[in-house]
Design a protein around this motif. Structure first.
Motif, PDB file in Angstrom:
ATOM      1  N   ASP A 101       1.241   4.798  -4.523  1.00  0.00           N
ATOM      2  CA  ASP A 101       1.305   6.196  -4.967  1.00  0.00           C
ATOM      3  C   ASP A 101       2.438   6.396  -5.973  1.00  0.00           C
ATOM      4  O   ASP A 101       2.256   7.022  -7.019  1.00  0.00           O
ATOM      5  CB  ASP A 101       1.484   7.118  -3.760  1.00  0.00           C
ATOM      6  N   ASP A 102       3.607   5.848  -5.683  1.00  0.00           N
ATOM      7  CA  ASP A 102       4.759   5.975  -6.594  1.00  0.00           C
ATOM      8  C   ASP A 102       4.524   5.240  -7.904  1.00  0.00           C
ATOM      9  O   ASP A 102       4.958   5.686  -8.967  1.00  0.00           O
ATOM     10  CB  ASP A 102       6.031   5.472  -5.930  1.00  0.00           C
TER      11      ASP A 102
ATOM     12  N   SER B  30       0.818  -1.219   0.000  1.00  0.00           N
ATOM     13  CA  SER B  30       0.000   0.000   0.000  1.00  0.00           C
ATOM     14  C   SER B  30       0.853   1.271   0.000  1.00  0.00           C
ATOM     15  O   SER B  30       0.450   2.289  -0.555  1.00  0.00           O
ATOM     16  CB  SER B  30      -0.964  -0.001   1.192  1.00  0.00           C
TER      17      SER B  30
ATOM     18  N   GLN C  73      -7.934   6.389  -1.652  1.00  0.00           N
ATOM     19  CA  GLN C  73      -7.817   7.822  -1.875  1.00  0.00           C
ATOM     20  C   GLN C  73      -6.822   8.132  -2.995  1.00  0.00           C
ATOM     21  O   GLN C  73      -7.076   8.976  -3.855  1.00  0.00           O
ATOM     22  CB  GLN C  73      -7.422   8.553  -0.592  1.00  0.00           C
ATOM     23  N   VAL C  74      -5.698   7.435  -3.006  1.00  0.00           N
ATOM     24  CA  VAL C  74      -4.678   7.637  -4.049  1.00  0.00           C
ATOM     25  C   VAL C  74      -5.272   7.308  -5.413  1.00  0.00           C
ATOM     26  O   VAL C  74      -5.079   8.050  -6.375  1.00  0.00           O
ATOM     27  CB  VAL C  74      -3.424   6.770  -3.751  1.00  0.00           C
TER      28      VAL C  74
ATOM     29  N   ASP D 121      -7.898  10.015  -6.314  1.00  0.00           N
ATOM     30  CA  ASP D 121      -7.254  11.289  -6.684  1.00  0.00           C
ATOM     31  C   ASP D 121      -6.663  11.228  -8.084  1.00  0.00           C
ATOM     32  O   ASP D 121      -6.673  12.224  -8.814  1.00  0.00           O
ATOM     33  CB  ASP D 121      -6.143  11.647  -5.692  1.00  0.00           C
ATOM     34  N   ARG D 122      -6.161  10.069  -8.454  1.00  0.00           N
ATOM     35  CA  ARG D 122      -5.561   9.923  -9.780  1.00  0.00           C
ATOM     36  C   ARG D 122      -6.631   9.922 -10.865  1.00  0.00           C
ATOM     37  O   ARG D 122      -6.527  10.461 -11.915  1.00  0.00           O
ATOM     38  CB  ARG D 122      -4.731   8.652  -9.808  1.00  0.00           C
TER      39      ARG D 122
ATOM     40  N   ARG E  39      -6.050   4.792   2.463  1.00  0.00           N
ATOM     41  CA  ARG E  39      -5.038   5.575   1.739  1.00  0.00           C
ATOM     42  C   ARG E  39      -4.972   5.158   0.265  1.00  0.00           C
ATOM     43  O   ARG E  39      -4.927   6.002  -0.609  1.00  0.00           O
ATOM     44  CB  ARG E  39      -3.671   5.383   2.410  1.00  0.00           C
ATOM     45  N   CYS E  40      -4.960   3.858  -0.003  1.00  0.00           N
ATOM     46  CA  CYS E  40      -4.907   3.387  -1.388  1.00  0.00           C
ATOM     47  C   CYS E  40      -6.157   3.803  -2.166  1.00  0.00           C
ATOM     48  O   CYS E  40      -6.059   4.235  -3.315  1.00  0.00           O
ATOM     49  CB  CYS E  40      -4.750   1.872  -1.442  1.00  0.00           C
TER      50      CYS E  40
ATOM     51  N   TYR F 160      -3.665  -3.967  -0.717  1.00  0.00           N
ATOM     52  CA  TYR F 160      -3.909  -2.574  -1.105  1.00  0.00           C
ATOM     53  C   TYR F 160      -5.260  -2.078  -0.619  1.00  0.00           C
ATOM     54  O   TYR F 160      -5.674  -0.982  -0.954  1.00  0.00           O
ATOM     55  CB  TYR F 160      -3.842  -2.449  -2.632  1.00  0.00           C
TER      56      TYR F 160
END
Length: 104
Positions: free
Chosen positions: A71-72, A67, A99-100, A103-104, A96-97, A92
């Motif tokens: 983001d990277d 997880s 949300q990432v 957002d993408r 947080r995942c 994952y």
């Protein structure tokens, strides 16, 4: 090498695997006992489900969780390329995942 783009937005398959890079083989451990410590790294990757091309990759120490690497991985996909879906395993499944990805 040119990247073949999917017709529509990307369907990404995301996962990781462990890589042993130092240490003797299993035969020595069985013969002499565990006198040494093997070292591992984790290879995180994202694959385009349509073309089966690797679109993002990151090598980390084994203490970086799946997880934490998401983001990277997503940052390696060009911003002008739409991502329709991201398929992962339970590692994952975190706020947080989600949300990432959102957002993408």
């Amino acid at each position: 090498m040119a990247i073949k783009k999917s017709r529509d937005g990307l369907l990404l398959l995301v996962d990781s695997t462990g890589l042993k890079f130092l240490g003797e083989g299993e035969w020595k451990r069985k013969k002499h006992g565990p006198e040494y410590r093997r070292q591992w790294r984790k290879l995180h990757f994202a694959i385009d489900a349509e073309t089966l091309q690797i679109r993002a990759v990151q090598l980390t120490t084994n203490n970086v969780s799946d997880s934490q690497a998401l983001d990277d991985l997503l940052a390696q996909i060009p911003q002008n390329e739409r991502i329709d879906s991201v398929y992962t395993d339970g590692a994952y499944d975190t706020k947080r995942c989600r949300q990432v990805i959102s957002d993408r």
